[in-house]
Design a protein around this motif. Structure first.
Motif, mmCIF file in Angstrom:
data_model
loop_
_atom_site.group_PDB
_atom_site.id
_atom_site.type_symbol
_atom_site.label_atom_id
_atom_site.label_comp_id
_atom_site.label_asym_id
_atom_site.label_seq_id
_atom_site.Cartn_x
_atom_site.Cartn_y
_atom_site.Cartn_z
ATOM 1 N N SER A 318 31.272 41.663 15.240
ATOM 2 C CA SER A 318 32.701 41.537 15.006
ATOM 3 C C SER A 318 33.441 42.645 15.742
ATOM 4 N N MET A 319 34.688 42.837 15.357
ATOM 5 C CA MET A 319 35.582 43.783 16.026
ATOM 6 C C MET A 319 35.522 45.147 15.346
ATOM 7 N N GLY A 320 35.456 46.186 16.145
ATOM 8 C CA GLY A 320 35.492 47.541 15.619
ATOM 9 C C GLY A 320 36.900 48.100 15.593
ATOM 10 N N PRO A 321 37.047 49.392 15.271
ATOM 11 C CA PRO A 321 38.371 50.022 15.225
ATOM 12 C C PRO A 321 39.134 49.814 16.539
ATOM 13 N N PRO A 322 40.468 49.586 16.422
ATOM 14 C CA PRO A 322 41.318 49.843 15.260
ATOM 15 C C PRO A 322 41.267 48.789 14.167
ATOM 16 N N SER A 323 40.482 47.742 14.328
ATOM 17 C CA SER A 323 40.300 46.824 13.211
ATOM 18 C C SER A 323 39.305 47.424 12.228
ATOM 19 N N ALA A 324 39.631 47.325 10.959
ATOM 20 C CA ALA A 324 38.691 47.696 9.906
ATOM 21 C C ALA A 324 37.874 46.502 9.467
ATOM 22 N N GLY A 325 38.165 45.322 10.041
ATOM 23 C CA GLY A 325 37.527 44.098 9.585
ATOM 24 C C GLY A 325 36.031 44.081 9.792
ATOM 25 N N GLY A 326 35.568 44.465 10.983
ATOM 26 C CA GLY A 326 34.146 44.428 11.256
ATOM 27 C C GLY A 326 33.360 45.374 10.375
ATOM 28 N N ILE A 327 33.874 46.586 10.188
ATOM 29 C CA ILE A 327 33.198 47.555 9.317
ATOM 30 C C ILE A 327 33.092 47.003 7.902
ATOM 31 N N ARG A 490 45.920 50.261 12.071
ATOM 32 C CA ARG A 490 44.740 49.634 11.478
ATOM 33 C C ARG A 490 45.004 48.150 11.215
ATOM 34 N N SER A 491 43.952 47.358 11.333
ATOM 35 C CA SER A 491 44.066 45.916 11.167
ATOM 36 C C SER A 491 42.965 45.394 10.246
ATOM 37 N N SER A 492 43.198 44.204 9.697
ATOM 38 C CA SER A 492 42.162 43.493 8.935
ATOM 39 C C SER A 492 41.533 42.361 9.738
ATOM 40 N N MET A 493 42.008 42.104 10.945
ATOM 41 C CA MET A 493 41.548 40.940 11.699
ATOM 42 C C MET A 493 40.055 41.056 11.995
ATOM 43 N N THR A 494 39.324 39.959 11.756
ATOM 44 C CA THR A 494 37.861 40.000 11.757
ATOM 45 C C THR A 494 37.263 38.821 12.517
ATOM 46 N N PRO A 495 37.540 38.662 13.798
ATOM 47 C CA PRO A 495 36.862 37.599 14.552
ATOM 48 C C PRO A 495 35.366 37.909 14.640
ATOM 49 N N THR A 496 34.532 36.961 14.212
ATOM 50 C CA THR A 496 33.114 37.265 13.974
ATOM 51 C C THR A 496 32.210 36.200 14.581
ATOM 52 N N LEU A 497 31.086 36.649 15.133
ATOM 53 C CA LEU A 497 30.051 35.755 15.637
ATOM 54 C C LEU A 497 28.785 35.932 14.812
ATOM 55 N N VAL A 498 28.082 34.832 14.590
ATOM 56 C CA VAL A 498 26.809 34.834 13.874
ATOM 57 C C VAL A 498 25.727 34.331 14.824
#
Length: 622
Positions: A318-327, A490-498
């Motif tokens: 997923s996406m790292g900082p500045p998104s907090a979503g991946g963490i 900071r963001s919550s956006m969490t585009p994610t791959l599995v």
């Protein structure tokens, strides 16, 4: 799977009624402008080729009320008309990057209250032929003149969110156009201008206002009325927002998009458009501020390292900082791995209790430890270290809720104070996958509904700077997420791959809805991996959001029957109308199945890809 799980075909919020009213036929001629080459023959119908949706681009004349579509190339987006724009690019022989750009630009027209060229976005890109996995940061940046006291009132106290949003002070330098250009430069095949044609046609000739758009316009009628430019477009002669079913023409937006299509992305960041943005911020109806031509001209997209971890043998990226979503996502999953969620299943209230507890821990860390790593020492490695995840997971008990949740201390850091997070029900997500296996996973936003309320050239400017901490200090120390010039909030956006255990891309998912984005993506991943659900059913699973306020669960869903159990475990429990709005794709044989959250207006559309995989992307930019 339990028969009680909501099926993807169910349509709350009158979506079937909305879809049946879209476009009575006024835009049929737009196709000619968008497709100089002959239209491709449609795929066989579902009756003759099971699982393959008929591709028939209609620009909103007829939008099928389906939540999923299967084919060699697929686009899933927050609005069916935007998905059609992307599907047409695939049908013309474009790549997933071409489709994603066209979809993202079209969202400016059809879902401008949530995203568009006046905002920012994150991209996760994957190409199986090269093994390439890239994350691009197109998040908005604070103007160079921004200081940590930007959202403090004269008496030194922080502004309220409602006070800070309207007007110029909340506007960050938009990143969507630069991100689109970078995607096209690296992986695009079709001409830059062609990607804009569907959006231009819809803005010029008109779109039918959807139920969701009308609902948000009513909700923010005060903001639209306060902005003369916005009022002139989105309010009727009686001063009220145009109703659902109204044909909305946006000629100024069409002209802006034509300029960018013709002259390239620099036309947005320099020249008349940039000057208009700067002027609108400086002369805003509320909170006038400074955003200079230099701020706009200096904006660049940043490539970030992908943030990846393991969950039950899968690789999750997923996406790292500045998104907090991946963490936060990787923390939630890692903290849950010691529990057998598969054995419990989606109908077990204890399974949801465990998920909620893990969310509470992750959100506490999110509030305290995350921000723009270019400006603040975000302890990413410490937050995701196996021993730290294990320590946090040990706090979760199946037989009772934690009485209170605080941020942890990764790498021996001192504890930090937390702030409450707002769930802003805006933002858009899209996924585009082509027949060569390339995939673009994009979350885009202008933050709150209609952003700052400032309409420039037909598009809304974001209010993204309100994602910064309003107070510049915490516990006497500088806040990690305080305002600084050039910084990204900071963001919550969490585009994610599995990725499957064999390394093959298995699924891509993302969502909209403020802090609930993380919860929605985590729920979808758990539903697919632990509960074995196909992607469309995974998005249809009822939702929860758990943080230090307790559990908020989807009102009217089967989760209501679990509330008593959660209360007995010690949770604060509340039914809520959650802003659920997810989009995803998953592998289906040699093709893809795309899905959209059935509670949203989103849709997945399958398209053939002319000359699929015949050549590599030519790139070349605008």
């Amino acid at each position: 799977m339990s028969a009680q799980v909501e099926r993807a075909g169910r349509r709350p919020y009158a979506r079937r009624r909305m879809l049946s009213r879209l476009f009575p036929g006024l835009l049929a001629l737009a196709l000619a402008a968008c497709a100089p080459q002959p239209r491709p023959a449609p795929l066989p119908s579902a009756e003759t080729a099971a699982g393959i949706a008929t591709y028939e681009p209609q620009w909103g004349q007829r939008v099928r009320p389906v939540a999923s579509a299967t084919g060699p190339a697929v686009v899933s987006a927050a609005d069916p008309r935007a998905a059609e724009a992307g599907a047409l690019m695939l049908a013309k022989g474009g790549t997933a990057a071409d489709a994603a750009v066209a979809t993202m630009i079209a969202l400016t027209v059809v879902e401008g209250q949530a995203s568009g060229i006046g905002g920012g976005a994150f991209l996760v890109w994957h190409d199986p032929a090269t093994g390439e996995l890239v994350t691009l940061d197109g998040r908005e940046r604070a103007p160079a003149s921004a200081t940590p006291d930007r959202f403090l009132k004269p008496d030194g106290t922080p502004m309220s969110f409602r006070e800070a949003v309207p007007g110029g002070r909340s506007v960050g330098v938009p990143g969507v156009v630069r991100l689109a250009a970078e995607m096209h430069r690296r992986w695009g095949r079709l001409p830059w201008a062609e990607l804009f044609q569907p959006a231009i046609a819809m803005a010029r000739d008109g779109i039918i206002i959807s139920e969701r758009f009308a609902r948000f316009a009513t909700f923010r009628a005060d903001l639209l009325a306060a902005s003369p430019a916005a009022a002139a477009v989105f309010l009727g002669p009686d001063g009220r927002p145009w109703p659902e079913g109204h044909l909305l023409r946006q000629p100024d937006l069409a002209a802006t998009l034509e300029t960018i299509a013709r002259d390239g992305p620099d036309a947005f960041y320099t020249g008349p458009i940039a000057a208009a943005i700067s002027s609108a911020v400086a002369t805003a109806f509320a909170n006038p501020a400074v955003l200079t031509a230099e701020d706009l001209a200096a904006y660049q997209v940043t490539e970030r390292p992908p943030l990846c971890g393991r969950y039950r043998g899968r690789r999750i990226c997923s996406m790292g900082p500045p998104s907090a979503g991946g963490i936060a996502l990787l923390q939630i999953l890692g903290q849950l791995e010691r529990f057998d969620l598969a054995a419990r299943g989606p109908d077990d209230p204890i399974a949801w209790h465990l998920i909620a507890e893990s969310m509470r821990l992750a959100f506490a860390d999110r509030e305290a430890w995350t921000g723009d790593a270019d400006f603040a020492p975000v302890p990413v490695a410490g937050l995701l270290a196996p021993d730290y995840i294990a320590r946090r997971s040990a706090l979760i008990r199946p037989d009772r809720a934690m009485p209170a949740v605080t941020a942890g201390t990764p790498d021996g850091e001192r504890p930090r104070a937390m702030r409450r997070l707002a769930d802003v029900p805006a933002t858009s997500h899209l996924v585009a996958a082509d027949s060569a296996g390339r995939l673009a996973n994009v979350t885009s936003t202008i933050e709150a509904p209609f952003g700052s309320g400032l309409l420039v050239g037909g598009f809304f400017l974001n209010n993204e700077l309100t994602d910064f901490d309003f107070s510049p200090t915490r516990d006497g120390r500088p806040a990690l997420n305080r305002v600084e010039g050039g910084k990204r909030p900071r963001s919550s956006m969490t585009p994610t791959l599995v990725f499957a255990p064999d390394g093959r891309l298995e699924a891509a998912v993302g969502a909209a809805g403020g802090a609930t984005i993380i919860a929605q993506v985590a729920r979808a991943v758990i539903a697919m991996i632990d509960w074995g659900m196909p992607v469309d059913q995974a998005l249809a699973v009822p939702g929860i959001m758990a943080d230090r306020r307790g559990i908020r669960y989807e009102a009217g869903s089967r989760l209501e029957g679990m509330a008593a159990t959660w209360k007995a475990l010690g949770h604060q429990v509340e039914p809520a109308t959650l802003p659920l709005k997810a989009n995803a794709v998953a592998r289906a044989g040699s093709g893809w199945i795309g899905a959209a959250d059935p509670r949203s207006e989103g849709a997945a559309i399958a398209a053939p890809l002319a000359g699929a995989g015949a050549s590599q992307p030519r790139g070349g930019g605008a």
